[in-house]
Design an enzyme around this catalytic site. Sequence first.
Site, PDB file in Angstrom:
ATOM      1  CB  SER A  35      32.969  23.052  36.096  1.00  0.00           C
ATOM      2  OG  SER A  35      33.164  22.207  34.845  1.00  0.00           O
ATOM      3  CB  SER A  68      30.770  21.671  32.997  1.00  0.00           C
ATOM      4  OG  SER A  68      30.535  21.584  34.469  1.00  0.00           O
ATOM      5  CE  LYS A 108      36.348  22.197  32.911  1.00  0.00           C
ATOM      6  NZ  LYS A 108      35.026  21.810  33.158  1.00  0.00           N
TER       7      LYS A 108
END
Lengths: 481, 488, 95
Positions: free
Chosen positions: A150, A174, A75
């Site tokens: 997210s 997330s 990420k």
Amino acid sequence: MRTIHELTDAYRRGETTPSEATDAYLSRIAKLDDKVGAYLTVTADRAHAAARAADERYRRGRPLGPLDGAPITLKDVFCTRGVRTTCASKILESFVPPYDATVVDRLAKAGAVMLGKSNMDEFAMGSSTEHSALRVTRNPWDLTRVPGGSSGGPAAAVAAGLAAGGLGTDTGGSIRQPAAFCGVVGLKPTYGRVSRYGLVAFASSLDHPGPFGLDVTDTARLLGAIAGHDPMDATSIDAPVPDYTAGLEQGVRGLRLGVPDEYFTKGMDAEVEAAVRVAIDVLKGLGATLERVSLPATPHALATYYVIAPAEASSNLARYDGVKYGLRVPGRDLIDMESKTRAAGFGAEVKRRIMLGTYVLSAGYYDAYYGQAQKVRTLVRRDFDAAFARVDLIVAPTTPNVAFRHGEKADPIAMYLNDVFTIPADMSGVPGVSVPCGFTASGLPIGLQLIGRALDEATVLRAARAYERATDWHTRRPELA
Amino acid sequence: MTAGKWDVVIGLEVHAQLTTRTKMFCGCPTTFGAPPNTQTCPVCQGMPGTLPVVNRRAIEYGVRTALAFDCRVNHACRFARKHYYYPDMPKNFQISQYEEPLAEEGWLEIDRPDGHARRIGIQRLHLEEDVGKLVHEGTLETAQASLVDFNRAGVPLMETVSKPEIRSPEEAAAYLRAFRAVLVYLGVCDGNMEEGSLRCDANVSLKPAGAARLGTKVEIKNMNSFRNVQRALEFEVKRQTEALDRGERIVQETRLWDADRGYTRSMRSKEFAHDYRYFPEPDLVPLKLDAAWIDEIRRVLPELPRARRQRFVAAYGLPAYDAALLTQSRALAEYYEAAVRDFPQPKLVSNWVMSELLRELPGDDERAIEQATVTPSRLAGLLRLIDDGTISGKIAKTVFETMVRTGEEAAAIVRREGLTQVADAGALAAMVASAIAGNPKAVEDYRKGKTAAAKAFVGQVMKASGGKANPAMVSKLVEAELEKLTKT
Amino acid sequence: MISRDDVAHVARLARLALTDAELERMREQLNAILAHIDALRAVDTTGVEPTSHAVPQFNVMRDDEPRPCFPPEDMLANAPDRAGDFFRVPRIIEE
Ligand SMILES: [Mg+2]
Ligand SMILES: [Zn+2]
């Protein structure tokens, strides 16, 4: 599309090499990522170099461990030395850190091959990855839908076969929510189990780095590589790291599972509820005992989260001012420059949370909001303490619904409601995993959530693996021609 | 101090830079004066994803100081974030302490001009990180741009807030002097005000004489020497007195001391009040200072200025004046004691340190005293030469000056320059005889009872010997010779 | 309910330049979110200690051992504006 353990077994047997696998992933990214949009930055040269080094180790019969040569994605919230780290924000679009996050360093030392940096909601604020300022990410199971967020980028990449595994962060769900939406395994470890050093902060007391895998075994391997004390993170826990793969196959016989009333709410998707109930029966069939538990503070967890997380975020994001790094929009003086830079550099959701967080901390409101939220947070924690005095694990849906369409949740509050079942574990710091437990009639994945005691990731993973072995949801792959 | 019908009320806030090797929350060194941005890392530059980790020694120094001030050390304390935007502060918040400081409720004793000691209360003591340094292209008012150097960002600071119990600018200066001496004795701060190791802000207010309620306070910043603290406060007291006497109201504000122009001036409008939005620093965990550690720190506390002063009187028989002067800094007191160890005549050593050494060096400049070319053992060596009659006290003073310049041992200088005292009775007798023979008039005076004439002969002989004659012997010889002459 | 002035004040504290339209939209959205959050105020928390960290820990400190600094070139590489080895910022006007 192979798992990490299948790949590394193949490396060991000499059937393929890390370089061949890396090439295959990179060409798949080149071919398919226009559709999925998982990546913000692809680091092909580095990947080739790391893969060649891994080739050499396998050739000599001395791989570094169970992740050597595993092609993974990070990420874009983890700092990578010499590789831009954007947090999917315009304000950091060109930021190149001179340091690696501890987890990045640990994965590199374990021989993992970084393919690139994947998309996310800006500064990890969101549940759909629609708040990325840089790219749209689509759910590999249905490109009209969101991958969750997210950590939507790494979840979609793993689901679409654009990486064999990945790292994300979970502040309010997330990792687990996009894992559920994308039909992969995602684990949020205990707070402090995995170092936050080099993870760009959203809400410091709630941020948890954790792995994504195609199955529980891969997830356990990734966790094993990144877990453990880090002197650079004062909140990291100094406790030995067990071998998470060791007890994976021990099954659930004798485990007591708690089913919380508060996690089966009226508004939830009927297909989700049905699939989760069936999954719980599967666990029962495997020898676990079930018990109803109550986590009465659950209804307050969301509001608590929306005080604490924005408050901490407003503080953590104060440093983006156009002085030291990142975007600068010229202004007639310093304050003007800073205000314009921040206005242009942050997206709407980030600004909303900065405003909310600044407001709840401002003079006269602290006790009513932040102070009170921290106390309610204690109540949420106590719920888990009480439940875990009676049961070993809590089983629940990961999300109240499946992946929604792009633009479907335009109202911030509708978006926030997505995280009601994941936020309490973040507030309490206890570990939780989401594993695939079925599909809706329209072919969208559903996630089963297992939550355990602090530092007891081993039991969480073991139960998840038992469920996985008894079902085949995790073997299904989306069609992406 | 009573400025006419007003009582002066002053509180001091002192920021002291701790002498740790590394910064408060990262491993960068704290060396002063390095080229810009060479003493930084991602942590102290507040880069994304970086995290602070507390420097144990900074906590230890804080506890040490708190104990020296007799503060209550809070067993549970924590850090908090204090938010405001300024480009020298990398994160736009400062990690400081707010609701749970390291220590509270202590005191510091100061000497007043009238010789009495007075206790000034200490409200709180806490730790925090320093900010970087801003260099303006031009002056702050005219600069089109400013330059930022983060070398100092993250250096450990200890903030100590006094109670508003200081009654005059002189007392404020005395407080700061005593405060500095304690910190330097403790070894937690080098006390160097020029390099900003000690920075002082003050709150000043006036109230009607005898009234209980405090008046509106004004904060004074930028006073960076003892002298400036006193000057700035004197100016401010006068300013407020005149305003109140004219019937004006004092505006609560922050004023900057301008040392060059000698006045305080209002900083720009404060209508936009600060809202620091403190909350507990989530990247750090709370501290629970255990009693055993605090006891250990207490056990090894060094002797503090006041105790040392009393000991100097008791152990060395020094006058209170000498003891006070010699203990003004730790280095000076240590210098003195080392010299006395080598040459155990306390008062003589004290005289030499106070007159000769302090003529060369400021007594509160620790570094200068530690690096003095005339080391304690060299001073002792010089005093030994006086003591055994090798040189006279007078010659010793010129030898001392040479020692300062060249860094040599006294004996080497005396040898090289042939300064050894003439103590040969025969040689001296000849000199005395020739002096007396050359001045029959003075002999006559002496005969008539003007005994002062004898002193003149001694002086003549000393002069003739280039100061090297042993004055005691000369005086004895002169007396004997004159005695002889008067009897015949 | 927060007013337009409150929103403008908070935006100033947060160093965000918002247009009038943005201020208005922010006011509406913040009020909607705060309406949800305000339910918290009714929760009885008498005698409840606040939780600042999910997993309680204490006394995490490091030794006072210097570590190598980063070269200024690395530290200034991302600077939007610099003068030599200094970061450069536009003129400072006090609030
Ligand atoms: Mg301070
Ligand atoms: Zn540093």
